[in-house]
Structure formats: C-alpha cells, structure tokens
Design an enzyme around this catalytic site. Structure first.
Site, PDB file in Angstrom:
ATOM      1  N   HIS A 253      -9.808   2.090   0.276  1.00 14.37           N
ATOM      2  CA  HIS A 253      -9.810   0.947   1.177  1.00 14.37           C
ATOM      3  C   HIS A 253     -10.933   1.045   2.223  1.00 14.37           C
ATOM      4  O   HIS A 253     -10.688   0.870   3.418  1.00 14.37           O
ATOM      5  CB  HIS A 253      -8.452   0.840   1.853  1.00 14.37           C
ATOM      6  CG  HIS A 253      -8.044  -0.555   2.202  1.00 14.37           C
ATOM      7  ND1 HIS A 253      -8.829  -1.385   2.967  1.00 14.37           N
ATOM      8  CD2 HIS A 253      -6.948  -1.275   1.886  1.00 14.37           C
ATOM      9  CE1 HIS A 253      -8.203  -2.542   3.104  1.00 14.37           C
ATOM     10  NE2 HIS A 253      -7.065  -2.505   2.454  1.00 14.37           N
TER      11      HIS A 253
ATOM     12  N   GLU B 182     -11.819  -3.809  -3.186  1.00 12.44           N
ATOM     13  CA  GLU B 182     -10.811  -2.852  -3.643  1.00 12.44           C
ATOM     14  C   GLU B 182     -10.585  -3.022  -5.135  1.00 12.44           C
ATOM     15  O   GLU B 182     -10.045  -4.037  -5.568  1.00 12.44           O
ATOM     16  CB  GLU B 182      -9.495  -3.095  -2.902  1.00 12.44           C
ATOM     17  CG  GLU B 182      -9.611  -3.029  -1.391  1.00 12.44           C
ATOM     18  CD  GLU B 182      -8.449  -3.754  -0.717  1.00 12.44           C
ATOM     19  OE1 GLU B 182      -7.301  -3.337  -0.935  1.00 12.44           O
ATOM     20  OE2 GLU B 182      -8.696  -4.718   0.003  1.00 12.44           O
TER      21      GLU B 182
ATOM     22  N   HIS C 163       0.795  -1.229   0.000  1.00  9.97           N
ATOM     23  CA  HIS C 163       0.000   0.000   0.000  1.00  9.97           C
ATOM     24  C   HIS C 163       0.829   1.282   0.000  1.00  9.97           C
ATOM     25  O   HIS C 163       0.533   2.225   0.725  1.00  9.97           O
ATOM     26  CB  HIS C 163      -0.938   0.004   1.200  1.00  9.97           C
ATOM     27  CG  HIS C 163      -2.075  -0.972   1.082  1.00  9.97           C
ATOM     28  ND1 HIS C 163      -2.497  -1.513  -0.113  1.00  9.97           N
ATOM     29  CD2 HIS C 163      -2.896  -1.506   2.034  1.00  9.97           C
ATOM     30  CE1 HIS C 163      -3.513  -2.321   0.105  1.00  9.97           C
ATOM     31  NE2 HIS C 163      -3.776  -2.337   1.398  1.00  9.97           N
TER      32      HIS C 163
END
Ligand code: NAG
Ligand code: NAG
Length: 318
Positions: free
Chosen positions: A178, A283, A109
C-alpha cells in the site's frame, strides 16, 4: 549490484508485544529503497528524475512512532485479504467465518491488527530482504495457520515484491503493498501534474460502501470504481521531472486510489502535511470481495497449494 544494509529503527511499545524494528536499506545505482520489519513497510524510495536529481517518492514518517499510530497503511503490506470483505463474513466448506469489522460494516485490509501492524522475521537475501511470519489459525477471524514470505529485491531501477504463502486450512488470501506515491517527491501538495494510464480489460463498479456490485463493465470508469486490469500496462509519469513508474504484476487486478481520504492532519517525513490528492496508490491484488462473489476469480488458498505472486515497480526517467 545492490547493496543491502540493516540497522535498528526503533522499539515497539511493550503493550503491543514489544520488539526491535529493523530497517533494511537496498541501494542500486539508480534507486534506494528502505523497508521495515514492521509490516514490511516501505518507508522511503529514492528515484532519479531526468536531471539525475533524487527524490523520495513515497509518503511516510521519519520515526517508528508515526507507524505505530493510526495511519492509512503508508507503504505497508496488507493482508490476509487486502481491500474489503462485505460485512466481514464468508462461508467456506459449509462453515461461516466472521472477521473483525474495522471499516463501517465491512472488514478492511486484514482486520484490526492486520499484517501491516505486526513484526516479521527478516533475512537478508541476494539484492534484497525476505520477511517471514506465521499468521496463526483464527487470527482476525481467518481460518488456518498461514506461513507468509514477502521478498523485496532491487535490480537497477526495478523493485520486485514477491509474496508467497502456504496454509493448513482453506483461507481467502490476497496480499498487496500500500505505498502512496508522489513522483514530484513526497510532501508535494497534489498529483494533478501527473499522467496516469491504465490499460484494463474491464473495471468493477462499486456501491456506497465501496463493495463491488458484482458486475464488471467496460468503457469509461466513473469514480469510485475498482479497476480490474488484466495484462494491460499501468504507467504513472510526472512530466516536470520525467520520473516514471511502471507497474507489472502476476495478479489479476489493480486498484487505483488517489488519496481521497488524506486530509492533511498527519505530519509526515520532514514535517510534510499530506492533504487530499497528495499521492496515489496502485495496489495490485485479486478482485475485492471475491470470497463472496462466485463469478469473480477465486482468492482461495488450499492446503498443499502455494500462493505465489510478484509485482514489479520499474522506475525510470523520461
Ligand atoms: C513463484 O512463481 C514464479 C513464476 O511467476 C517462479 O519463477 C518461482 O520459482 C515461484 N517460486 C516458488 C518458490 O515456487
Ligand atoms: C492463492 C490464491 O487463490 N490467489 C488468488 C488471489 O486472487 C486472484 C484473483 O482474485 C486469484 O486469481 C488468485 O488465485
């Protein structure tokens, strides 16, 4: 017509660079969305059930403090590259890049201080808000100055999230939001009474560190598997209330996550505890570790090109 208002949400600690975090409230006749200039975080999403009752269906915190401590990316935009890059390493045009490692041997991420942890510059636009930021060359190990715009617009029951970016050097990029959903209302203890359907063309099996093995498969996915969804419908429904979420996207992949790492230790909104399986994420993104898998769809953005993706979250009651 969507009403957009803004207010101060809190101040960041000086050691993190300081600054005021603003909250934007987008309100249509059926949905109310709240978004922060920190990490473009969606802090609340009120949608209606069959009986017209509203509930907040995303996990999060009541105050800024919760978002400045360690948490599992609740509602945030993650980047430059959402998901994992194996060993945080890749080679572009003959040059090797090493990213910050923040997930065992991998980069997850965007690294240690990804797009979710920084302040963005907000601007109110018709029916929504647009956030801008310049991610400098070398940030978290990524090449190129990257200009990024994330725009949230609300029309009736449809929340659109548009991601745009331009770079000065070739860089991998794939942005996603997210949000953790529980259509029974955040704070509900599990999602076992939800129905989820994902019509994917194929799925991506992963190894022990959750990096795709490189093959793609059809048939029934055994968890953990990253779903690569191309064109099909993704729908989540909570039959007791009728609350329904449909996800549409221009992106080629989708990861379905069932909150397996939630452990009830965080205190969320209204002091709710968030145990394992108390939320799900859908996602939308490029395929994980694409930068190291030449046969996966390319996730590179080159100078002169524009990254431009949109995901639509459509809320209804059925
Ligand atoms: C982004 O792509 C959409 C089509 O998916 C297009 O309508 C829109 O104009 C594009 N935005 C920009 C700024 O180019
Ligand atoms: C700008 C860019 O390269 N975006 C990519 C994000 O990831 C998908 C799939 O991996 C690509 O198809 C996009 O082009």
């Amino acid at each position: 017509m969507t009403e957009v208002t803004r207010e101060a949400f809190g101040h960041l600690p000086q050691e993190g660079g300081g600054g005021t975090v603003e909250k934007f409230v987008l309100k249509s006749d059926s949905v109310k969305a709240e978004v922060l200039s920190l990490g473009c975080i969606v802090t609340a999403l009120q949608t209606k059930g069959r009986d017209g009752a509203s509930a907040d269906i995303v996990l999060g915190f009541d105050s800024l403090e919760g978002y400045t401590k360690k948490h599992p990316y609740f509602g945030a935009v993650v980047g430059r590259v959402a998901n994992r890059i194996a060993k945080g390493r890749f080679t572009l045009d003959g040059q090797e890049y090493q990213l910050a490692l923040n997930n065992g041997p991998n980069s997850l991420h965007g690294g240690a201080r990804g797009f979710d942890k920084v302040l963005w510059s907000p601007e109110v636009v018709p029916n929504g808000v647009r956030f801008f930021r310049l991610s400098p060359d070398g940030e978290e190990g990524y090449p190129g100055d990257l200009k990024v715009w994330v725009t949230y617009t609300l029309c009736g029951g449809e929340l659109a999230i548009n991601y745009r970016a331009q770079t000065s050097k070739t860089t991998p990029i794939n942005l996603t939001n997210h949000a953790y959903f529980n259509l029974a209302g955040q704070g509900s203890q599990d999602i076992y009474d939800h129905e989820i359907s994902i019509e994917a063309d194929s799925y991506l099996p992963v190894d022990d560190t959750k990096i795709p093995t490189g093959s793609s498969a059809t048939g029934t996915a055994q968890p953990p598997a990253h779903l690569a969804s191309c064109g099909g419908a993704r729908r989540a429904r909570h039959p007791p209330t009728g609350r329904t979420l449909e996800v549409h996207t221009t992106q080629p992949g989708l990861q379905f996550y069932t909150g397996n790492n939630l452990d009830g230790s965080l205190r969320g909104k209204g002091s709710a505890a968030y145990p394992k399986h108390s939320a799900f994420c859908l996602e939308t993104q490029g395929w994980p570790d694409a930068v190291n898998k030449p046969h996966f769809p390319d996730t590179l953005l080159r100078p002169g090109e524009e990254y431009n993706h949109t995901t639509w979250l459509v809320f209804s009651a059925a």
